[in-house]
Every structure is written in structure tokens, then in C-alpha cells.
Design a protein around this motif. Sequence first.
Motif, mmCIF file in Angstrom:
data_model
loop_
_atom_site.group_PDB
_atom_site.id
_atom_site.type_symbol
_atom_site.label_atom_id
_atom_site.label_comp_id
_atom_site.label_asym_id
_atom_site.label_seq_id
_atom_site.Cartn_x
_atom_site.Cartn_y
_atom_site.Cartn_z
ATOM 1 N N ALA A 16 40.530 30.562 38.742
ATOM 2 C CA ALA A 16 41.611 31.552 38.771
ATOM 3 C C ALA A 16 42.593 31.374 37.621
ATOM 4 O O ALA A 16 43.065 32.363 37.042
ATOM 5 C CB ALA A 16 42.347 31.459 40.108
ATOM 6 N N ALA A 65 41.929 34.096 47.242
ATOM 7 C CA ALA A 65 40.788 34.970 47.515
ATOM 8 C C ALA A 65 39.473 34.228 47.322
ATOM 9 O O ALA A 65 38.558 34.314 48.156
ATOM 10 C CB ALA A 65 40.846 36.202 46.613
ATOM 11 N N ARG A 96 52.637 38.695 53.388
ATOM 12 C CA ARG A 96 52.523 38.851 51.941
ATOM 13 C C ARG A 96 53.828 38.429 51.270
ATOM 14 O O ARG A 96 54.915 38.892 51.631
ATOM 15 C CB ARG A 96 52.198 40.294 51.601
ATOM 16 C CG ARG A 96 51.991 40.511 50.102
ATOM 17 C CD ARG A 96 51.722 41.985 49.831
ATOM 18 N NE ARG A 96 50.482 42.398 50.452
ATOM 19 C CZ ARG A 96 49.306 42.327 49.860
ATOM 20 N NH1 ARG A 96 49.217 41.812 48.631
ATOM 21 N NH2 ARG A 96 48.213 42.727 50.478
ATOM 22 N N ARG A 136 37.275 38.205 46.908
ATOM 23 C CA ARG A 136 37.063 37.822 48.309
ATOM 24 C C ARG A 136 35.593 37.977 48.724
ATOM 25 O O ARG A 136 35.174 37.380 49.705
ATOM 26 C CB ARG A 136 37.927 38.687 49.229
ATOM 27 C CG ARG A 136 39.420 38.419 49.137
ATOM 28 C CD ARG A 136 40.156 39.101 50.278
ATOM 29 N NE ARG A 136 41.591 39.011 50.083
ATOM 30 C CZ ARG A 136 42.336 39.976 49.548
ATOM 31 N NH1 ARG A 136 41.756 41.103 49.171
ATOM 32 N NH2 ARG A 136 43.634 39.829 49.407
ATOM 33 N N PRO A 147 47.175 34.303 44.138
ATOM 34 C CA PRO A 147 46.390 35.149 45.056
ATOM 35 C C PRO A 147 44.902 35.156 44.733
ATOM 36 O O PRO A 147 44.075 35.273 45.643
ATOM 37 C CB PRO A 147 47.018 36.543 44.880
ATOM 38 C CG PRO A 147 47.723 36.499 43.572
ATOM 39 C CD PRO A 147 48.182 35.103 43.399
ATOM 40 N N TRP A 148 44.545 35.060 43.457
ATOM 41 C CA TRP A 148 43.125 35.018 43.111
ATOM 42 C C TRP A 148 42.491 33.713 43.584
ATOM 43 O O TRP A 148 41.349 33.700 44.029
ATOM 44 C CB TRP A 148 42.953 35.200 41.613
ATOM 45 C CG TRP A 148 43.332 36.578 41.140
ATOM 46 C CD1 TRP A 148 43.757 37.621 41.929
ATOM 47 C CD2 TRP A 148 43.332 37.063 39.807
ATOM 48 N NE1 TRP A 148 44.019 38.728 41.159
ATOM 49 C CE2 TRP A 148 43.768 38.426 39.853
ATOM 50 C CE3 TRP A 148 43.033 36.507 38.574
ATOM 51 C CZ2 TRP A 148 43.891 39.210 38.699
ATOM 52 C CZ3 TRP A 148 43.140 37.288 37.424
ATOM 53 C CH2 TRP A 148 43.564 38.617 37.496
ATOM 54 N N SER A 171 41.639 40.939 43.288
ATOM 55 C CA SER A 171 41.743 40.200 44.547
ATOM 56 C C SER A 171 40.687 40.652 45.550
ATOM 57 O O SER A 171 40.040 39.821 46.216
ATOM 58 C CB SER A 171 43.142 40.376 45.149
ATOM 59 O OG SER A 171 44.107 39.707 44.372
ATOM 60 N N LYS A 172 40.482 41.972 45.653
ATOM 61 C CA LYS A 172 39.460 42.473 46.583
ATOM 62 C C LYS A 172 38.066 42.010 46.172
ATOM 63 O O LYS A 172 37.243 41.648 47.010
ATOM 64 C CB LYS A 172 39.517 43.995 46.638
ATOM 65 C CG LYS A 172 40.812 44.543 47.248
ATOM 66 C CD LYS A 172 40.791 46.067 47.288
ATOM 67 C CE LYS A 172 42.082 46.602 47.907
ATOM 68 N NZ LYS A 172 42.109 48.090 47.928
#
Length: 806
Positions: free
Chosen positions: A402, A388, A3, A515, A384-385, A511-512
Motif C-alpha cells: 500500500a 483493504a 469511517r 478488498r 485504507p488501502w 479500496s473496493k
Amino acid sequence: MTRERLDLRLAPAAVAAWSMTAMGLGWPVGRAVLGAVLLLAVGVSLLCWGWRGAGHGPWASGHRRGADGRLRIATASDRLGGEGRWRIAAAGALLVAGAGLAVAGLRAGAVQVGPVPILAKQQAQVAVEGVVVTDPVLRQGRFSAYVVVRLSARQVTGRGETTQVRSPLLVIADESWMKVRLGQYLETSGRLSVAEGPDLAGILSARESPTVTSQPSWVFAGIGRVRAGLTEAASPLPPAQRALVPALVDGDDSGMPPQAVEDFKTTGMTHLLAVSGANLTLVLGFVLFIARWSGVRAHGLTAVGVLSVVFFVLLARPEPSVLRAAAMGLVALAGLAVGGRQRGVRALCVAVIALLLLDPWLARSVGFVLSTLATGGILLLAPPWRDALAQWMPVPMAEAIAVPLAAQIMCTPVVAAISGQVSLVAVGANLLAAPAVGPATVLGLVAGLAAIPSDALGHFGGGLAGLPAWWIISVAHHTAGVAGASMGWPATPVGVSVLALLCLGCVVTMSKLLRRRFACLAVVVVALVAILRPIGRVAWPPDGWLMVACDVGQGDGLVLNAGRGSVVVVDTGPEPTMIDRCLDDLEVRSVALVIVTHFHADHVDGLAGVLDGRPVSEIAVSPLPDPQAQAAEVGQVATAAGVPVTIAVTGERRRIGQVSWEVLGPVRTPHLVGAGQDLGAGEEGDSANNASVVMLVEVQGHTFLLTGDAEPEEELDILRTGADLTVDVLKVSHHGSGNQDPDFIAGTQAAVALISVGADNDYGHPSIETLAQLEHLGADIYRTDLDGDIAVVARGDGLAVATSKQ
């Protein structure tokens, strides 16, 4: 996967610089300087204290043992330790805060010293010599159009004294000032008055046309030819596309139709109409691509890039907003190009500090807030998006989603605080429009350059740029037209705080969610249902509608339902696209009659929109052809469309389908005016208003009084005829101005009052007095500026009202 840790060490310094700069703009110079000295002194002390600790402790020898057991040379950061690093960070924040406070206080104080602010307080008549520093902007005033332009005064003569100065002035003048150009030196005279805000020394109300004493430099003259070429290249395009192409390239959105501007606001696409970092990245990317293709490498590419940025800033005008956009665009581009967020975040913080020191007034600029938030979102959240989403879709598509999603979530609370609404279609609209923005911008720039040697080449390139521009406008128009395009949100501290917390929750969980393919698709389906069929929204047009007051801005545009697909239109508003949009929403395919109550622009200039793609059988007009220019234009438009024009005669009764009406006014006809009877002119109006066609209308047994812009003189004339004015619905005269006859309003006994008025208009409409009269009457008041399109609907034996913003 490791990370990536965010490097936010410069963030406290940027926040401190921003807050203190904003405060310093409102402080007296002495207080600002004293505060800056204290901050700088404390900062220097902390800095010395922090570095003093670097030479002590177990690692003072300059070596330390690493995780593998080997000795290595200790860095300054190693020797400082955690406490020392905290001191250095705090010292840096205090130093830049002190610098920001000092710069803000001194710059704001410099504007308010010298003879100009003193003369402004005295409202003195002065002669001014200065240089034009912005392009002139034409605005519509209460009685006529006027021009605003900024001038850097170099010499002021007032009260018998001539002084050399460097004072910023805002000039308000007549339309002859539209001819001035950026960089021209000129002389003028007028009356000074006090300006609001710390960035102006005064406001000059010019009483004469300017005398140009020196032309712009060759640089500004050359850039002016490029801008003129861009305008010429887009000239053959339809109005919205003709205005959008220059807006995409150089930020000049002055020609955008009002309805198109409103569509862009609703869909969160206004950044396309102003100079933004995206404009720079598109232009810079295109130029660098051509340079690489031409064989330019290494330092040559750097030189080309720098020249391109300078060209962009000059093309869009070297104003603070342009410099801000250029800086933020470069930060976002550099941060994403290096493949990580570390350098991008540091660059953003440095850019914020540097821009505030260069132009402290940015600290109070909403545009600067939005630009910083959007850039920060792109740097912090988009990568990060994107990663994902890339787990189950192509990377280019993931990035396309994103980037606008991150920027929108970061900016949403601020936009809601400004506008009182939240766009629900912004991400989707920007995603749909994004593929066309690059081609439209690049082709528009090329067309503008080609138009310099040849209009024909420019027009060809402009036609190519018009295709993607058409797509962008279509996306804005259609997405803004869906029922749930936006939702109202309280622009209060509590409301904005709640929204900010909701956005923070989205940031934490996004982010979760991204995914998981099926979870994302489920959220998209729910969002689409909420947008297309929002809870609490009525379908549009509502069943059983009798009359609709269209939201046409500051003007009138009414539609009466004659049944069997036929309508009667009463006035057409100030601009074609707005009434055209309203008729499209009502699914109107043909118009039996257009009634022009009088010939003021806010009632007739939208006529072409009614005629666009719809057969119109007849146009009936006021008996007084005043203003003559508008009356002649109505005749020309009608002749070109092959539509007969008749005059609405007082006392006539007509019926079209289920709509019947009687013309109540004007009582005194124009030929009597020539015999010495003045139609009268109210406080705000003129004889054209008092020649408005006033109609008593009946639709399915329900009555409406449509008053145009009738003022007390005509209203009293109608009262004296003894006409029964009792109606169910009153269309309040003259956009709810204060120039009303109380007995006329009281005589209607209306249960519903409709006011057709533009949001944030310059006239103060509707007036507090008129609203009080309507409340005393007991009428339910609806306004197009607040409620959008307003439909009066038959419900059983009574009436109901539905609005497009319910």
C-alpha cells in the motif's frame, strides 16, 4: 467500523501559502509587500469578525444540550457555528498567504540588492571572500570537466570598492576546487555574471584555485570524517554498490554509474539515490531501537531522537532539500505512528507552511512537490488501502504494497510532466527492493562509523552493506530491462491533465478493488503481461538484426552481427555498464573483434564492459594514440585480459563471418603528421577526431558507413580518394555535431541515419544544421537519446529499423 473523517481544515492555508509564496518569488519587493499587507489586513478583519460571532446566539450562555439531553459546557467551536468556523479558516488561509508572500518578496529582494547583482550585470572582475555552503560537484563540460559549488560571499571587492555582503554565489571553477570542504572560509577571484533564478546574486567564474583562510568548525569536521569513513568502507565494493551505499545513507550519488542512474529513473527508485524521508526514518528507527535496548526511556528517548535528526541533517548536509526530506519523513512517521490520519494530515499542512516560510524557494521546487505528494499519499491513501488488502493477506505485506502504491499514484502526473514517461514497474520494483533498503542503510552507517578508527572494520561492514545494495541494484537493472518497464506520455497540459484524471479514478476505485482477492490477482496478471509483452513492442533483440546502435549515453557503441553468435563491436561508449547492458540484451556471449575508432573517452572508456564475462579475440585501434592517457589505458586493459591489439590500417579489407569491411580513413596517417601535414582540428574537435577509423561495412548485402567522430578535414580527405560512399545506413559522425561536410553527407545517399547521442547533453548534439542536412537527404533519422537501442533489421530484400523504446 466507523469511517474516520479527514481533518482538512489546514489544507486551504497550506495551498494558499504555497501559491502566494511561489508568486512572490517573481514579484518586485514593493508589489509583494503591498500584496502581503492587503492579505494580512483582510485576514485580520475576517478573524475578528469570526470570533465576534462566538459570543452571540442561542449558546451564548456557554452551555449547550448534547444528544443525550444533558447540558455540557460549549466549546469555542460550538459557539462559533458553521459560518464562524468558515470565517476563521478563511482568515487563517489569508494570514499565512500574506506571510508567505511577504517572506518570498523580501527574501528574493534581499538577494538582488547590494553591489553583487550590479557587478554581475557589469560582468566585473572581483575578489571574493566567503564560506562554502555546499559540497563541490564535478561535472563534464563541452571541452573539459568543471566544478560547481555554492559560496556565501561575505566580502566583495570590485571596481575599486570593498563591501561587506551576505550574497549567495554559484562558483564555476576548475577541478582544483574539488578539494574545498563545507564550512571552509576562502578567498578567490574571477568574473561575475548574471544568474538565472531569484536565489542567486550572481555566478562567479573563478580564474584561480581558492585560498583557504579558515577551516570548518569541529562539527562539520567531525561529520566530514564520518562521510569519508563511509566512502572508505564502501571502497572495496564494485562500482555501482560502492556508490549506492553512501547514497542510501547521506544522499551522495555522485559516483553512481550513468546506466545505473537511468535504471533507477525507469523503475521509479530515484528516491533511494537522494536524501528522503525514508532515510531519516530508517536511521531514526535504528537509533531508537538501540536506545531502548540500552535502557533509555521517556524523555531520554526524545533527546536521543532529536539528536539523531540533527545528526542526520548534518550528515546529509543542512541544505533545503535535506531539511525538506527530514520534515516530511517525521510527518509521515508521526502520522502513521499515532494510528490515524488526522494528526498526520495536520502535521503535513503545518510542515508545508513552516518550510515555505523558512525557505520560500521550495515553492518552486519539483522535489518539494514530489515529497509533499508522496507524504500525502502515504498518510491519506495508504492506511485504507492497507486495511483493504489486510482482509485477505498478512498486514505487513499489505502495508508493504500500500505505501509505494499510494506514493506512486500521487506522484505519477508530476513525474510524467517532468520526464515524459510513466513507469509501469515502479510499485513492483520498490516492493522487491524495500526489504534490502533498511539493512543497506543501517549497515552502511555503521560501516562508516567503524571506518573512522579502523579501515579494516569499515571494509568488513561495507562488505555486509554491499550484499543488500547488490540486491537493490539487481532489482533496478532487471526490472528496467523488461520490454514494458515504462511508457511514453505527452508532457503537455492536456496529457498531464488526462493522466491526473486517470490517477484520480484509481484513487476512487482502489479500496473496493483491493478488498477483492481474485480481482486484484486478475489485474496483476494483466499488468504483468502488459509489462513483459507490451502491445506494439518488438521482442528484443529483433530477429534478423544486422547492426545495433547501443544507447550508451553521450558516446558511440555499435554492434555488428557476424552470425553464429559472433559479433564485431565498434567503439564501447563512455562507461562499462551501458555497453555491457546492451550486449547482454543482445545475448552476446563472445566478441570476435573490438574496433576503437579513436581514443576519446566517450568511445573507449566502456571497454571493460565488453570484456566483462565475454571472450574477445582482438582489439583494433586508431593509428593515432591520442589522447595518450586513454590509449595507454586501452593497452593496459587489453594486456590484463590477454587480448592482442592491432592497428586498423587505411585501405585494409577484412571479413569476420557475414561482416566484411574496408577501412577508408584516416587517409593521412600519423607518421605523415610529423612530416608537416596537420590532421586538422575542427570547430569542436581535434586531431584525434580526424584520425577516426572510418569503415565501409557490408552485412548480408546491406551497406553501412561508420564514421567515428570524423570531422570535415577527414571527410574531405575521403571524398578526394574517390571512394564510393553510397550506403543504406549512415552512422552520423560526432554524435550529429554541426561540424560536418555537406558533400560527405550527401554522397552517402543513405536511407537511414543513426545518431548516437546522450539525452540532454551539454554540447547541443545533434545540431539543427546537421538534422536539416539529413532531412534534405531524405533519410529516416533515429537517435539513441530518443529511441534507445536502435537495431537495423533485414526484412526480405530491404531493411527495417526497430528500437527498444517503440
